[in-house]
Scaffold this motif. Structure first.
Motif, mmCIF file in Angstrom:
data_model
loop_
_atom_site.group_PDB
_atom_site.id
_atom_site.type_symbol
_atom_site.label_atom_id
_atom_site.label_comp_id
_atom_site.label_asym_id
_atom_site.label_seq_id
_atom_site.Cartn_x
_atom_site.Cartn_y
_atom_site.Cartn_z
ATOM 1 N N ASP A 1 -27.917 -29.926 -46.496
ATOM 2 C CA ASP A 1 -28.448 -31.340 -46.873
ATOM 3 C C ASP A 1 -29.201 -31.886 -47.905
ATOM 4 O OD1 ASP A 1 -27.331 -32.500 -43.787
ATOM 5 O OD2 ASP A 1 -29.036 -32.016 -42.473
ATOM 6 N N VAL A 2 -30.313 -31.389 -48.158
ATOM 7 C CA VAL A 2 -30.928 -31.704 -49.271
ATOM 8 C C VAL A 2 -30.503 -31.840 -50.871
ATOM 9 C CG1 VAL A 2 -32.939 -31.012 -50.659
ATOM 10 C CG2 VAL A 2 -33.258 -31.248 -48.570
ATOM 11 N N GLN A 3 -29.511 -30.531 -50.148
ATOM 12 C CA GLN A 3 -27.793 -29.947 -51.497
ATOM 13 C C GLN A 3 -27.656 -30.473 -51.409
ATOM 14 O OE1 GLN A 3 -29.195 -27.746 -54.196
ATOM 15 N NE2 GLN A 3 -26.879 -28.320 -55.356
ATOM 16 N N ARG A 4 -27.268 -31.729 -50.495
ATOM 17 C CA ARG A 4 -26.359 -32.423 -51.113
ATOM 18 C C ARG A 4 -26.817 -34.160 -51.508
ATOM 19 N NH1 ARG A 4 -24.614 -36.123 -48.124
ATOM 20 N NH2 ARG A 4 -26.124 -36.108 -46.597
ATOM 21 N N LEU A 5 -27.824 -34.504 -51.061
ATOM 22 C CA LEU A 5 -28.415 -35.722 -51.507
ATOM 23 C C LEU A 5 -28.189 -35.036 -52.252
ATOM 24 C CD1 LEU A 5 -30.138 -36.452 -48.616
ATOM 25 C CD2 LEU A 5 -28.219 -37.808 -49.442
#
Length: 405
Positions: free
Chosen positions: A148-152
């Motif tokens: 999730d962090v990488q996608r954001l």
């Protein structure tokens, strides 16, 4: 004083405080709040009165609600998309608004809707109104997975939903931006220098019986380059401008950047000085003050005229040709290319570096072929991407690389 609604209007629409119309208005107000539009109970009461006064025509109904429920220019397009989607039913399109369904039966293509609109029209979970539990009150970093962090971090700011945008805006405020420095005229005692520091030498000799055991030197102080930020607040730059203003305010705050001189201007159809707003320590307070100061937000772009105003009224903000200028825009200018070229050439001559921060670089095959973009590309010392968190994290290194050229 507004005249009271006629008996014919009241009988035609019914009482706006009860019945299906009241339920629809209440649900529509909640949907607007989920999309980030500032709607409170007082505005909803005004909306009910407005509906009673204008009658049932759809255009009048929409105009009355927009007048009393929308107070910010950036919320107008969101309101209109939500209104069309919320009060839509193709089977009864010609019926009274009071008989319309509170939500749309036909779904539009998600890609054609703004992220704030798509999220606001999504089903609301039953647990939304439940009080938060202690175990649910976790930090963003702990609640999100690594994916999730990488996608954001890689997501384009313009494609984020309302909740994702708020989260990314908070994460952007923690990104550092160390600016390049230069050797100032003032000096200070140090281990290396070109001249002796005689007051310090005499002070040390007094401790050692008049013997000079060490000769302190004077070295020039280092201080960050003065910063001039020009932010495009036109319609195509709406989301980028807000987030980048928050990022720059936090990254160049005195607690991080020290005694940094920073001047900030917003431009659209005119030029707005945001430097007083940037003196506020709280980023949210800065954004609110800037929102009230900018009267051409989400409008057009006349960059040449704005730069001319900068030259005529604020030329002293460019300190001794040492200033680092960050021009944040997509280059979609509607003004005269000749004027823009003239003003950009003057700005380039009176600053240390002119850097173009362009969110359109998110497209791999982007080329600055538009009239304003081609002029910017010719006059700027460098062009950098600023469309996601990952690019913001790389901005400091990119600035240093351009300045070394």
């Amino acid at each position: 004083m507004n005249a009271a609604p006629s008996a014919a209007t009241a009988s035609q629409l019914g009482d706006a405080r009860t019945g299906k119309l009241a339920d629809n208005l209440t649900g529509f107000g909640r949907t607007l709040r989920r999309a980030g539009v500032q709607v409170d109970a007082a505005r909803m009461a005004l909306a009910q009165q407005a509906v009673m006064l204008v009658g049932m025509p759809r255009q009048d109904f929409a105009a009355a609600l927009e007048t009393v429920l929308v107070s910010r220019e950036q919320d107008r397009l969101v309101f209109r998309e939500l209104f069309d989607a919320y009060f839509k039913n193709p089977n009864v399109a010609q019926k009274l608004l009071a008989q319309m369904l509170p939500s749309a039966e036909s779904k539009a293509e998600p890609a054609k809707r703004r992220p704030r609109v798509s999220e606001a029209l999504a089903p609301v979970r039953a647990a939304r109104n439940a009080p938060p539990r202690e175990e649910d009150k976790v930090d963003f970093d702990a609640a999100m997975t690594a994916s999730d962090v990488q996608r954001l971090r890689q997501a384009d700011f313009n494609q984020l939903s309302a909740s994702e945008y708020r989260l990314v805006a908070q994460l952007a405020r923690d990104i550092p931006l160390p600016l390049p420095d230069f050797a100032a005229r003032r000096t200070r005692p140090g281990a290396r220098g070109s001249r002796p520091h005689w007051p310090g030498a005499m002070h040390q000799a007094a401790r050692t019986g008049g013997e000079f055991l060490q000769l302190p030197l004077l070295q020039r102080r280092r201080q960050p380059l003065p910063l001039l930020v020009l932010v495009d607040v036109s319609g195509s730059m709406e989301r980028y401008a807000r987030l980048l203003l928050a990022f720059l305010h936090a990254a160049t705050a005195p607690r991080r950047a020290g005694a940094l001189r920073r001047d900030v201007f917003a431009f659209g159809t005119g030029l707005t000085d945001l430097t007083p707003a940037f003196r506020l320590s709280d980023t949210d307070a800065m954004l609110e003050t800037a929102s009230h100061a900018i009267d051409d937000f989400a409008g057009g772009t006349r960059m040449g005229e704005s730069l001319r105003t900068l030259r005529l009224r604020h030329a002293r903000r460019l300190v001794g040709r040492r200033t680092l200028v960050l021009l944040i825009t997509d280059g979609l200018d509607t003004g005269a290319p000749g004027l823009l070229a003239q003003e950009l050439a003057w700005l380039r001559r009176h600053c240390a570096r002119l850097l173009w921060l362009n969110p359109l670089l998110r497209f791999g095959g982007y080329t600055p072929t538009a009239r304003g973009a081609s002029v910017l590309h010719r006059e700027a010392h460098g062009m950098l991407a600023v469309h996601n968190l990952s690019r913001l994290q790389d901005l400091a290194g990119s600035l240093a690389a351009v300045l070394r050229q």
